[in-house]
Design a protein around this motif. Structure first.
Motif, short mmCIF file in Angstrom:
data_model
loop_
_atom_site.label_atom_id
_atom_site.label_comp_id
_atom_site.label_asym_id
_atom_site.label_seq_id
_atom_site.Cartn_x
_atom_site.Cartn_y
_atom_site.Cartn_z
N ARG A 241 -22.09 -30.77 -15.35
CA ARG A 241 -23.00 -31.64 -14.60
C ARG A 241 -22.24 -32.82 -13.98
NH1 ARG A 241 -28.80 -31.44 -14.82
NH2 ARG A 241 -29.10 -29.34 -14.00
N LEU A 242 -21.29 -33.38 -14.71
CA LEU A 242 -20.52 -34.51 -14.18
C LEU A 242 -19.70 -34.07 -12.97
CD1 LEU A 242 -19.46 -37.40 -14.27
CD2 LEU A 242 -17.80 -36.67 -16.01
N ALA A 243 -19.06 -32.92 -13.06
CA ALA A 243 -18.25 -32.43 -11.95
C ALA A 243 -19.11 -32.20 -10.70
CB ALA A 243 -17.53 -31.14 -12.34
N ILE A 244 -20.29 -31.63 -10.89
CA ILE A 244 -21.19 -31.39 -9.76
C ILE A 244 -21.66 -32.71 -9.16
CG2 ILE A 244 -23.43 -30.44 -9.09
CD1 ILE A 244 -23.01 -28.31 -11.29
N ALA A 245 -22.04 -33.66 -10.03
CA ALA A 245 -22.51 -34.96 -9.54
C ALA A 245 -21.42 -35.70 -8.77
CB ALA A 245 -23.01 -35.80 -10.71
N ASP A 246 -20.21 -35.68 -9.30
CA ASP A 246 -19.09 -36.32 -8.60
C ASP A 246 -18.88 -35.69 -7.23
OD1 ASP A 246 -18.26 -38.40 -10.27
OD2 ASP A 246 -16.97 -37.10 -11.49
N TYR A 247 -18.95 -34.37 -7.17
CA TYR A 247 -18.75 -33.67 -5.90
C TYR A 247 -19.86 -34.03 -4.90
CZ TYR A 247 -18.62 -29.83 -2.54
OH TYR A 247 -18.59 -29.08 -1.39
N LEU A 248 -21.11 -34.02 -5.36
CA LEU A 248 -22.22 -34.32 -4.46
C LEU A 248 -22.18 -35.78 -4.00
CD1 LEU A 248 -25.15 -32.37 -6.16
CD2 LEU A 248 -23.86 -31.74 -4.12
N HIS A 249 -21.80 -36.67 -4.90
CA HIS A 249 -21.70 -38.09 -4.53
C HIS A 249 -20.61 -38.29 -3.49
CE1 HIS A 249 -20.80 -42.49 -5.45
NE2 HIS A 249 -22.05 -42.46 -5.01
N ALA A 250 -19.49 -37.58 -3.66
CA ALA A 250 -18.38 -37.72 -2.71
C ALA A 250 -18.71 -37.10 -1.36
CB ALA A 250 -17.13 -37.06 -3.29
N THR A 251 -19.43 -35.96 -1.36
CA THR A 251 -19.69 -35.26 -0.10
C THR A 251 -20.92 -35.77 0.63
OG1 THR A 251 -20.81 -33.51 -1.34
CG2 THR A 251 -18.51 -33.14 -0.76
N LEU A 252 -21.96 -36.15 -0.11
CA LEU A 252 -23.20 -36.60 0.52
C LEU A 252 -23.29 -38.12 0.62
CD1 LEU A 252 -25.69 -34.12 -1.19
CD2 LEU A 252 -24.83 -34.02 1.15
N GLY A 253 -22.55 -38.82 -0.26
CA GLY A 253 -22.50 -40.28 -0.19
C GLY A 253 -23.80 -40.98 -0.54
N LYS A 254 -24.69 -40.33 -1.26
CA LYS A 254 -25.99 -40.92 -1.61
C LYS A 254 -25.97 -41.47 -3.03
CE LYS A 254 -27.92 -39.51 2.27
NZ LYS A 254 -28.34 -40.45 3.32
N PRO A 255 -26.58 -42.65 -3.24
CA PRO A 255 -26.52 -43.28 -4.57
C PRO A 255 -27.17 -42.48 -5.68
CG PRO A 255 -28.07 -44.44 -3.14
CD PRO A 255 -27.33 -43.49 -2.27
#
Length: 285
Positions: A241-255
């Motif tokens: 879950r952490l890896a997915i969240a980090d990836y989505l935060h980096a790619t989508l840039g949403k808080p």
């Protein structure tokens, strides 16, 4: 077209689950993993699933023997994929590793084989960029536990991947699954929605809004979710879950995709959920 010979790359939680479901559907399955201990553990996990099916009356002894006979363990990639109709990758969520793996698979598997990645968030187009024929690759995102969860996300990455996506939809149905087709975008449909819910539940726990049990019960009883977001995170793995969240935060840039402190701390302590015995819950099995 039926798909009778299946190769599963990666013998972890998702890999052995996909292999079990494919064998249950009548496919001849080869599981490969560079780690010998992962292969032996996969065999043990599959034996446990078979035993559970027998105990609940879902399988007969003849079914058990047939499924067991359809699964073989392969240390060498080429041996696993050489005659495969379908190759499904279920290795670590690392783009470079997946790119290299599919470059190797493309050379070793039959030109007619359907190639699929079980990634839950990485771009299928990016993974396919290492291939000579990238249109061969699609996403087939299964859900844990694979033998129970009905959904498979089939992920396309342009018009050229349409024929492969059609085959993936047909194969998912052969396995008794319900496929949906989504466009290649960060997190697809399920991870993008599910991660937001899970991270918000963690923030509520962090802020003392309610206990983990009561946060989960709110979604189970109030919204008819079969499992609450924190218990589900324990099933999936906090590190995943952490890896997915980090990836989505980096790619989508949403808080909303920024991992909360509680998640990072638990992963750092090795509290990864059910597989380690502790996450947001304590597990005894």
């Amino acid at each position: 077209m039926t798909h009778r010979r299946v190769a599963v790359l990666g013998a972890g939680t998702m890999g052995h689950g996909i292999a079990y479901v494919a064998a249950l559907a009548g496919c001849e399955v080869a599981i490969t993993d560079a780690r010998a201990d992962a292969l032996s553990q996969a065999r043990e996990k599959i034996d446990g699933l078979l035993a559970g099916g027998l105990k609940r009356g879902k399988l007969t002894p003849a079914d058990e023997a047939a499924v067991r006979g359809r699964i073989r363990l392969e240390r060498v990639l080429r041996g696993a994929v050489a005659t495969a109709d379908v190759v499904i990758e279920a290795v670590i969520e690392d783009l470079v590793i997946k790119q290299q793996l599919f470059a190797d698979v493309e050379r070793a598997a039959p030109a007619s084989a359907l190639l699929a990645s079980n990634t839950s968030s990485l771009s299928i187009a990016d993974i396919a960029s290492s291939m000579a024929r990238p249109a061969r690759l699609v996403g087939m995102h299964f859900f844990n536990p694979v033998h129970i969860m009905k959904l498979v996300e089939v992920v396309t990455h342009g018009r050229e991947s349409g024929p492969a996506a059609d085959r993936a939809v047909a194969f998912a149905r052969e396995l008794g699954k319900e496929p949906i087709v989504v466009k290649d975008s960060p997190g697809f449909a399920s991870s993008r929605l599910g991660v937001v819910l899970g991270l918000e539940a963690m923030r509520m726990l962090e802020q003392g809004v309610a206990s983990a049990e009561d946060i989960d019960k709110a979604m189970e009883l109030g919204y008819n979710h079969p499992m609450g977001p924190l218990k589900l995170t324990d099933q999936v793995g906090l590190d995943v879950r952490l890896a997915i969240a980090d990836y989505l935060h980096a790619t989508l840039g949403k808080p909303q995709y920024e991992p909360p402190k509680i998640l990072r701390e638990k992963v750092k302590k090795g509290e990864l959920g059910r597989k380690t015995g502790k996450g947001f819950y304590t597990w005894s099995d």
